[in-house]
Scaffold this active site. Structure first.
Site, mmCIF file in Angstrom:
data_model
loop_
_atom_site.group_PDB
_atom_site.id
_atom_site.type_symbol
_atom_site.label_atom_id
_atom_site.label_comp_id
_atom_site.label_asym_id
_atom_site.label_seq_id
_atom_site.Cartn_x
_atom_site.Cartn_y
_atom_site.Cartn_z
ATOM 1 C CB SER A 546 -10.778 98.723 74.571
ATOM 2 O OG SER A 546 -10.120 97.515 74.286
ATOM 3 C CG HIS A 664 -13.032 96.488 70.225
ATOM 4 N ND1 HIS A 664 -13.625 96.271 71.451
ATOM 5 C CD2 HIS A 664 -11.859 97.076 70.494
ATOM 6 C CE1 HIS A 664 -12.826 96.689 72.413
ATOM 7 N NE2 HIS A 664 -11.740 97.198 71.852
#
Length: 693
Positions: A546, A664
């Site tokens: 990320s 995610h």
């Protein structure tokens, strides 16, 4: 154990097995050039942004075949997977939520792929399955998560997630009959859900086409008729959370100005009144988090306190922030979080990147300090205002997540749940060192390794960091970190600027125009490890996901000579165009936007995609992403992989691992998690010269 595998393995991975197809595949380049604020910016792989186009899908398939062939051929892969399976395939239990003497929690048994939602009547009562997600999908890509339980314990709200998407649907269950209720909130991006104590309804926040909104749902009604309570005028660049007080009287509403954690507003609504929510604070460039119990609003804020403090306001007459009572003063440690449990305030501090827990009376008097097993991380606390028992999820590099029980009245602590991971904590050492960054700022870093390590300058090292969004990098348990230590290596975690370890000034020193400080801190960590004879460049691996993916992508393009291998997971890499792909508008307060001429200049200066240079000898690199990442668009990894494959002048591989069901937000079956970690560790070991047996 280190072997001479590095040179032969690197050559094997660079070429891969003999196949008819080119590995990696050739990628078409277009003559796309944007002129932004007078600067020409080439974007030859713009076509890869079209995720569903047949050409993009064919390219993804070719990349995946290449990557699979290379990773499957890694020596010792079977042994690596076996060790990771030992470390990960164990009973796993989450924090329990107590409601009226009943405990609700998620648990995954050793023989299961996904977490199941359970309830237990009494602390030591018999476990009862409420929701088992395994039958929901043949490949176990659909998961469930507990969101809330009514105070009377009669109804549970839970979500259903497909793959790793952020979007979920919300469902309700009668916890006594175990029958699903007809109520359902459709698939969308939800931020919070809070059930009324008597289970008559629920308040929740979700992202609509206009922006985030708070709704009230009456149980038994169709969600299309839910009343909008709050949010009008707030656009999609904001995030809104809501939470009911335990008595159901007050609804606290938190408005975040993006996820850069630079400003938030607080509102409170009296649910017994038809009057709208009243603003508590909505005019200050600072962050305010609040929680309501006992008719008082308690507020954690960095307003005039970069290390944070806690204030209190009486909801009958909240006044202004200048009139609030300061009950817990700012100190030299950072207040990371606070909770209202057992009629007291539980404050979570971070001191030199390790966690401390303190109990305060509501007037601010220190009542106790919770004894934690060692320096480590606290990743979640649960409890209730009217209950004296608190649960703490504690972990450290050598301690898997363990649920501790703490009694705020007797101050006794015990272990509620501990996974049976085959690891002996005393076999490992945890060391904290300090080093100087480029501008002489002192930065701490944790080193985790097996005791007896020989510092000969040849240890394989996996260095990680994050450096953003006020996130604290504390000593968390990581199975792959244990695997590195078990094989004679070092797992290193640097506490970079941009995080919150040392308060808001530390955070701001790594955001917006100061983002380069984060990369300088990370580069300096690698240089320190080399100069202090822990490792060498060829044995220094880095990884990040990320915002951490942005980190490793940036330092790789700035210092390709410093690292032997790079793993870049679910990353943000095209900083010139990132804000064009929702929900990236939330991150503009943290990074800035190329739509602004001044911000464009510094974004372009470090944006990994635009700083790849043709003819550069890049280290071995593995990009990991997937279609279900609906937070950081997988186009970043696709474009960056293509660009680096075309530019790379070394014989080190540049690979893309692309999973159509990964994302995610977790929710993947355990076998997929083990598979991903096996790929990461196998890649790193083969490139850094580690014998995986």
């Amino acid at each position: 154990m280190v072997s001479s595998l590095a040179s032969s393995s690197a050559a094997t991975l660079a070429q891969g097995p003999a196949t008819p197809e080119k590995c990696p595949p050739a990628t078409r380049k277009d003559d796309v050039v944007d002129v932004i604020h007078g600067v020409s910016v080439a974007d030859p792989y713009r076509w890869l942004e079209a995720q569903k186009s047949p050409e993009t899908r064919a390219w993804i398939d070719a990349e995946d075949k290449c990557t699979a062939a290379v990773l499957d051929a890694v020596p010792d892969r079977t042994e690596i997977q076996a060790r990771l399976t030992e470390l990960m395939k164990v009973d796993s239990i989450g924090l329990p939520r107590e409601r009226n003497g009943v405990y609700f929690f998620e648990k995954r048994r050793t023989d299961q792929e996904l977490s199941v939602i359970y309830k237990r009547v009494g602390l030591n009562g018999k476990e009862q399955v409420l929701i088992d997600p395994h039958p929901l999908s043949p490949d176990h890509s659909t998961s469930v998560g507990l969101m809330d339980v009514s105070h009377d314990a009669s109804i549970a709200a839970y979500n259903v997630r497909m793959g790793g998407q952020d979007e979920i649907s919300v469902h309700f269950l009668d916890t006594n009959t175990l029958k699903p209720l007809p109520d359902e909130l459709p698939n969308a991006r939800y931020f919070s859900a809070s059930l009324e104590p008597d289970a008559r309804g629920a308040y929740y926040t979700t992202m609509t086409a206009a922006g985030p909104r708070v709704f009230h749902h009456v149980m038994g009604s169709n969600s299309s008729t839910d009343e909008e309570i709050f949010g009008k005028g707030f656009g999609p660049d904001k995030i809104i959370f809501c939470k009911l007080s335990e008595d159901g009287r007050y609804l606290r509403i938190l408005v975040l100005y993006g996820s850069g954690i630079s400003r938030s507003d607080l509102y409170v609504k009296d649910t017994q009144s038809r009057e709208p929510a009243i603003p508590i604070v909505n005019d200050t460039e600072a962050v305010f988090y609040g929680d309501v119990e006992g008719g008082n609003l308690y507020i954690r804020t960095n307003w005039k306190a970069p290390h944070w403090r806690i204030l209190a306001a009486n909801l009958k007459n909240p006044g202004t922030k200048d009139s609030w009572t300061e009950i817990i003063h700012e100190s030299d440690a950072t207040i990371q979080n606070f909770n209202l449990y057992g009629g007291k305030i539980l404050a979570q501090y971070v001191r030199n990147a390790t966690v401390q827990l303190k109990i305060f009376e509501t007037n601010g008097k220190l009542a106790a300090e919770v004894p934690l097993p060692s320096n480590g991380a606290v990743n979640g606390i649960s409890g209730a205002w009217d209950s004296h028992r608190v649960f703490v999820n504690f972990e450290s590099f050598n301690t898997p997540p363990t649920i501790l029980g703490y009694d705020v009245s007797t101050r006794k602590i015990d272990t509620w749940a501990k996974p049976g991971v085959p690891i002996h904590p005393d076999d490992y050492a945890i060391e904290q060192v300090w080093y100087e960054s480029k501008d002489k700022t002192r930065v701490p870093m944790f080193l985790f390794y097996k005791k007896g390590l020989v510092r000969d300058g040849q240890r394989p090292v996996l260095l990680m960091g994050y450096g953003g969004f006020d996130v604290n990098s504390t000593p968390e348990y990581r199975a792959f970190g244990v695997a590195v230590a078990d094989h004679g290596g070092i797992f290193a975690l640097a506490n970079l600027r941009g995080g919150g370890e040392f308060g808001e000034a530390w955070h701001k020193a790594g955001m917006m125009e100061h983002k380069q400080n984060v990369f300088d801190d990370f580069i300096a960590a690698g240089e320190w490890l080399i100069s202090n004879r822990y490792t060498t460049s060829s044995k220094l691996g880095i990884a990040g996901g990320s915002n951490g993916g942005l980190l490793v992508g940036a330092v790789e393009t700035q210092r390709p000579d410093l690292f032997g291998a790079v793993v870049c997971l679910y990353p943000l890499l095209d900083m010139v165009r990132y804000q064009k792909f929702p929900p990236a508008q939330w991150w503009v307060p943290e990074y800035g936007s190329s739509d602004d001429a001044t911000q464009f200049k510094y974004l372009l200066a470090y944006s990994p995609l635009q700083n790849v240079k043709d003819g550069t000898k890049y280290p071995a690199t593995l990009f990991i992403t997937g279609d279900s990442d609906t937070r950081v668009n997988p186009l970043h990894a696709r474009k960056m992989a293509a660009r680096m494959q075309a530019a790379n002048a070394s014989d080190h591989p540049i690979l893309l691992l692309y999973d159509t069901k990964s994302g995610h937000s977790g929710g993947r079956p355990l076998n997929k998690e083990i598979e991903e970690y096996t790929n990461v560790v196998s890649f790193l070991f083969s490139q850094l010269g580690v014998n995986g047996k």
